[in-house]
Motif scaffolding. Sequence first.
Motif, mmCIF file in Angstrom:
data_model
loop_
_atom_site.group_PDB
_atom_site.id
_atom_site.type_symbol
_atom_site.label_atom_id
_atom_site.label_comp_id
_atom_site.label_asym_id
_atom_site.label_seq_id
_atom_site.Cartn_x
_atom_site.Cartn_y
_atom_site.Cartn_z
ATOM 1 N N ALA A 91 0.845 -1.204 0.000
ATOM 2 C CA ALA A 91 0.000 0.000 0.000
ATOM 3 C C ALA A 91 0.876 1.248 0.000
ATOM 4 N N LEU A 92 0.649 2.133 -0.968
ATOM 5 C CA LEU A 92 1.447 3.349 -1.064
ATOM 6 C C LEU A 92 1.001 4.415 -0.071
ATOM 7 N N LYS A 93 -0.281 4.354 0.336
ATOM 8 C CA LYS A 93 -0.801 5.306 1.327
ATOM 9 C C LYS A 93 -1.608 4.537 2.380
ATOM 10 N N PRO A 94 -0.921 3.753 3.213
ATOM 11 C CA PRO A 94 -1.648 2.962 4.214
ATOM 12 C C PRO A 94 -2.236 3.851 5.311
ATOM 13 N N VAL A 95 -3.487 3.596 5.648
ATOM 14 C CA VAL A 95 -4.160 4.363 6.697
ATOM 15 C C VAL A 95 -4.713 3.423 7.770
ATOM 16 N N MET A 96 -5.433 2.386 7.317
ATOM 17 C CA MET A 96 -6.014 1.437 8.256
ATOM 18 C C MET A 96 -4.909 0.612 8.924
ATOM 19 N N ARG A 97 -5.199 0.149 10.144
ATOM 20 C CA ARG A 97 -4.216 -0.633 10.893
ATOM 21 C C ARG A 97 -3.807 -1.894 10.135
ATOM 22 N N ILE A 98 -4.759 -2.560 9.488
ATOM 23 C CA ILE A 98 -4.456 -3.790 8.765
ATOM 24 C C ILE A 98 -3.479 -3.526 7.625
ATOM 25 N N ALA A 99 -3.609 -2.360 6.970
ATOM 26 C CA ALA A 99 -2.689 -2.004 5.870
ATOM 27 C C ALA A 99 -1.293 -1.695 6.417
ATOM 28 N N LEU A 100 -1.230 -1.035 7.575
ATOM 29 C CA LEU A 100 0.065 -0.738 8.193
ATOM 30 C C LEU A 100 0.788 -2.034 8.580
ATOM 31 N N ILE A 101 0.043 -2.968 9.171
ATOM 32 C CA ILE A 101 0.630 -4.242 9.581
ATOM 33 C C ILE A 101 1.082 -5.046 8.356
ATOM 34 N N GLU A 102 0.268 -5.040 7.294
ATOM 35 C CA GLU A 102 0.612 -5.777 6.078
ATOM 36 C C GLU A 102 1.897 -5.238 5.448
ATOM 37 N N ASN A 103 2.021 -3.910 5.341
ATOM 38 C CA ASN A 103 3.240 -3.305 4.789
ATOM 39 C C ASN A 103 4.469 -3.675 5.630
ATOM 40 N N THR A 104 4.326 -3.555 6.945
ATOM 41 C CA THR A 104 5.445 -3.862 7.842
ATOM 42 C C THR A 104 5.823 -5.335 7.766
ATOM 43 N N HIS A 105 4.820 -6.194 7.654
ATOM 44 C CA HIS A 105 5.074 -7.631 7.539
ATOM 45 C C HIS A 105 5.859 -7.942 6.252
ATOM 46 N N LEU A 106 5.477 -7.312 5.153
ATOM 47 C CA LEU A 106 6.201 -7.507 3.887
ATOM 48 C C LEU A 106 7.649 -7.047 4.012
ATOM 49 N N ALA A 107 7.867 -5.929 4.721
ATOM 50 C CA ALA A 107 9.223 -5.411 4.908
ATOM 51 C C ALA A 107 10.078 -6.393 5.706
ATOM 52 N N LEU A 108 9.513 -6.986 6.759
ATOM 53 C CA LEU A 108 10.265 -7.939 7.576
ATOM 54 C C LEU A 108 10.553 -9.225 6.796
ATOM 55 N N GLN A 109 9.575 -9.669 5.984
ATOM 56 C CA GLN A 109 9.818 -10.840 5.128
ATOM 57 C C GLN A 109 10.931 -10.543 4.122
ATOM 58 N N PHE A 110 10.900 -9.356 3.562
ATOM 59 C CA PHE A 110 11.941 -8.925 2.614
ATOM 60 C C PHE A 110 13.316 -8.949 3.290
ATOM 61 N N LEU A 111 13.376 -8.526 4.556
ATOM 62 C CA LEU A 111 14.635 -8.523 5.292
ATOM 63 C C LEU A 111 15.145 -9.949 5.499
ATOM 64 N N ARG A 112 14.235 -10.874 5.799
ATOM 65 C CA ARG A 112 14.641 -12.275 5.959
ATOM 66 C C ARG A 112 15.197 -12.832 4.645
ATOM 67 N N SER A 113 14.554 -12.459 3.536
ATOM 68 C CA SER A 113 15.017 -12.947 2.227
ATOM 69 C C SER A 113 16.387 -12.381 1.866
ATOM 70 N N CYS A 114 16.794 -11.286 2.534
ATOM 71 C CA CYS A 114 18.098 -10.680 2.254
ATOM 72 C C CYS A 114 19.203 -11.281 3.118
ATOM 73 N N GLY A 115 18.852 -12.275 3.940
ATOM 74 C CA GLY A 115 19.894 -12.994 4.671
ATOM 75 C C GLY A 115 19.924 -12.789 6.159
ATOM 76 N N LEU A 116 18.986 -12.030 6.742
ATOM 77 C CA LEU A 116 18.964 -11.859 8.190
ATOM 78 C C LEU A 116 18.282 -13.078 8.815
ATOM 79 N N GLU A 117 19.009 -13.778 9.676
ATOM 80 C CA GLU A 117 18.489 -15.001 10.266
ATOM 81 C C GLU A 117 17.307 -14.713 11.178
ATOM 82 N N ALA A 118 16.362 -15.656 11.204
ATOM 83 C CA ALA A 118 15.128 -15.474 11.967
ATOM 84 C C ALA A 118 15.395 -15.314 13.452
ATOM 85 N N LYS A 119 16.461 -15.973 13.968
ATOM 86 C CA LYS A 119 16.727 -15.888 15.411
ATOM 87 C C LYS A 119 17.124 -14.481 15.840
#
Length: 561
Positions: A66-94
Motif C-alpha cells: 500500500a502506497l498510502k496505508p491508513v487502516m491498521r491492517i494495511a500498516l501491519i501488512e506493509n510492515t510484515h512484507l518489509a520484515l519478510q523482505f529482510l529475511r530474504s536478504c539474509g537476516l536469520e530469523a533468530k
Amino acid sequence: MANVDQSIKDKAWENVQIKAFTHWVNTTLEKRGKKITSLAEAFADGLTIIHFLELLTEKKLKQKYALKPVMRIALIENTHLALQFLRSCGLEAKFLTVQSEDLVDKNLKLLLGFLWTLFRKYRIAIIEGAEGKSTEEGLLMWCRQVTQGYDGVNIADFSHSFNDGLAFLAMIDKFDGNILDYAAEKNKSIEQRIDDAFNFAETQLGVPKLLDAQDLLNGSVDERSVVLYVSLYFHAFVSNEDKKKEREAREAEYLKSKSLATEEIDSLKAELESTRSENQDLKHKLKHLKSDHQDLNGKYTHLSEEFSKIKGGLSSTSTENDSMKLKLDGLSKETQELQEKYSKAQKQLKERDEKIALLEKQTSELTETKGILESQLKETKEDFQKRIVEKEERVESLEGEVEALTKEKEHLEDELREWKMKYNKLQEKLVEQDKLQILGLDALRKNLIEHVNDMNVWKDFLEQDREYASETIIKRSENEISSRPAEDQLSFMVDALESENRKLQVLLKQREIEEGATEKAPPTTTTSSSAKRVSTTPTKSDASSKEKSQKDKRDKRTNKK
C-alpha cells in the motif's frame, strides 16, 4: 537506591540509542530526500521501514504494498512484507525477534533492539578483517587501525581507552586532516579535549553528541553508550567513502561523456574538412568540364556549319562527305559522353552538398551539446562553490552556537556544582538527623519499656486470678521490636502502652467495684472464694514497697551500664 540508579542508567541508555539511530536512519533516508523526527512514529507508518530497508540492502521490494496505508491492517501488512523482505536478504530469523504489530504499536524498546541488530549487520559487521569476531572486538580492531601512529592513543577496551578524548581526536584527524591540530589538542586539558572532540564530530562528521564529557572523564558512562557512539564514527567513515565513490563515479562519467563528445566533434570536423576539400576538387573538375563542354559545343556548331556548307556545295565529293560524317559522329559521341560526365558530376556535387549539410547539422548539434555540458559543468562548479560557502557560513554559525552553548553549559555546570554541594550538605544533615532520631527513638523505647515495667508493679494487686498478659507484652516489647525500624518500634511501643493502660483501667474499675461491695457486706464466717481473694490481696503499702524494690533494681542496672 540501587534500583533508582539502574533505572536512571537504563533511561540514559535508551536516550543514547534514540539519538544514534535517528541520525543513522536519516543519513540513510536522505538519498531519497526523506527525514524523520521520531523513530517510533516513523517505523509505525508502514512506509519508512520499506524505504529504509531497500536503501540498506541495496535491493528492491518486489511485492506490491500500500502506497498510502491508513487502516491498521494495511500498516501491519506493509510492515510484515518489509520484515519478510529482510529475511530474504539474509537476516536469520533468530535475530529478527520483532513482530509487525510491535512496530505498528510503537513499541520503542523492541524497535531499538531491531535497529541495533540491523546496525551491527549492515554497518559494523562490514569491517574488513572482523569475520568471526564479536561486534565490540571488530569495532575495537577498526579503531586501532584508524588511530595507529597517533601519540598517546592506546585502544584496549571501551571502558577506559576513550576517557581522555585522544582516541576521538585521532579518528577525527584521520577522517580529515584539515579539521584540527592534533598536537595542539593533545596539550589541552582532558575535559577540553573531550569537549572539542564532541564538537568537531558533530559539526564536521555529522556525529550527534551522545555522551556527557564529565561522565566520560569520570568513567561513569555506560560502556554500551561508548560502543554505540564509536560505531557512529565508523558509520561516518563509511558514508564519507560512499559519497567519495559516488562523486568520483559521476565525475568519471562526465569526463568520459565529455571526452567522447569531443572526439566525435573532432572526427566530424575532420570529415567535414575532408568533404569540403573533395567538394572543392569536384567544383574545379566541374568547372573544367563546363569549359570543355563549351569548347565542344563551339566545335560542334562550327562543324555543323561547315557540314551544312559542304552538304550544300555540289562540288564536294562523296569521300569527303563520308569523312565529314565520321568526324561529325565522333564529335556527337564525344559531346554525349561529356554531357553524361557533366550530369554525373552534378549528381555527385549534389550528394556532397547534402552530406556537407548533414555534417554541419551534426556539428551544430554536437556544439550545442558541448555548450550544454559546459553550462552544466559551470552550474555544478557554481553549486559546489555555493555549497562550500553555505557550509562555511553554517560552520561559522555553528561555532557561534557552540560558543553560546559552551557558555550556557559552563553556567549550568556551575549551577549543577552548587546544587550538588547543597545536596551533599542536605544529605549530611539528613544522616545526622537520622542518627539523632534513632538515638532519640531508642531512648524513648527504653523509657516506654521501663514504664510498662512500672505499670506491671500493679499487676499482682489488680490481676489476682484474672487472665492478664502484661508479662507477654513486656517480652514481645523486648524481643520483637529490636529488629524493626525506629518508626515501627515507636509505633509498636505506643500501641502496647495504650493497650496496657486500657487493661489496667478495666482491672482498676473491677477492683474498686469489688472493694466497695466488700465494705458494704456484713461479716461472715463462711470461707468463700472472694474472701480468699481479699485475704491474699496485697495492700497499697505492699504495692508501694514492690514498686520501690523494682525502681532500685532499675537504678542498679543503669549504674552497671
